[in-house]
Design an enzyme around this catalytic site. Structure first.
Site, PDB file in Angstrom:
ATOM      1  N   CYS A   1       0.841  -1.191   0.000  1.00  0.00           N
ATOM      2  CA  CYS A   1       0.000   0.000   0.000  1.00  0.00           C
ATOM      3  C   CYS A   1       0.882   1.250   0.000  1.00  0.00           C
ATOM      4  O   CYS A   1       1.868   1.282   0.731  1.00  0.00           O
ATOM      5  CB  CYS A   1      -0.880  -0.038   1.246  1.00  0.00           C
ATOM      6  SG  CYS A   1      -1.923   1.403   1.463  1.00  0.00           S
ATOM      7  N   PRO A   2       0.587   2.219  -0.806  1.00  0.00           N
ATOM      8  CA  PRO A   2      -0.573   2.402  -1.666  1.00  0.00           C
ATOM      9  C   PRO A   2      -0.322   2.045  -3.140  1.00  0.00           C
ATOM     10  O   PRO A   2      -1.118   2.394  -3.995  1.00  0.00           O
ATOM     11  CB  PRO A   2      -0.843   3.894  -1.532  1.00  0.00           C
ATOM     12  CG  PRO A   2       0.537   4.491  -1.478  1.00  0.00           C
ATOM     13  CD  PRO A   2       1.348   3.471  -0.667  1.00  0.00           C
TER      14      PRO A   2
END
Length: 77
Positions: free
Chosen positions: A15-16
């Site tokens: 992430c992200p």
């Protein structure tokens, strides 16, 4: 099953990055096209549906495949 126009392999990315890469690829696809996103980040199960809802895309399918997640996203917005 809906045939994806492009498959984005984001397995191994944290992430992200899976969502950022999906957003970038969706920009190049025509409205209504389907992107298949493959991701292994545990946060993707929350991030991808949230991204779709916020950006106006439709999450067609979310499933577990071979130890990672597969998402089918129809470009909207």
């Amino acid at each position: 099953m809906t045939e994806p126009a492009f498959t984005l392999d984001a397995v191994g990315l944290l992430c992200p990055l899976p969502v950022l890469k999906a957003r970038k690829h969706l920009l190049s696809l025509p409205h209504g096209a389907v992107l298949e996103l493959l991701a292994s980040d545990p946060a993707a199960v929350v991030d991808v549906p949230h991204f779709c809802a916020e950006a106006g895309h439709m999450l067609i399918e979310q499933r577990e495949v071979d130890g990672h997640q597969s998402y089918l996203i129809r470009k909207g917005g």
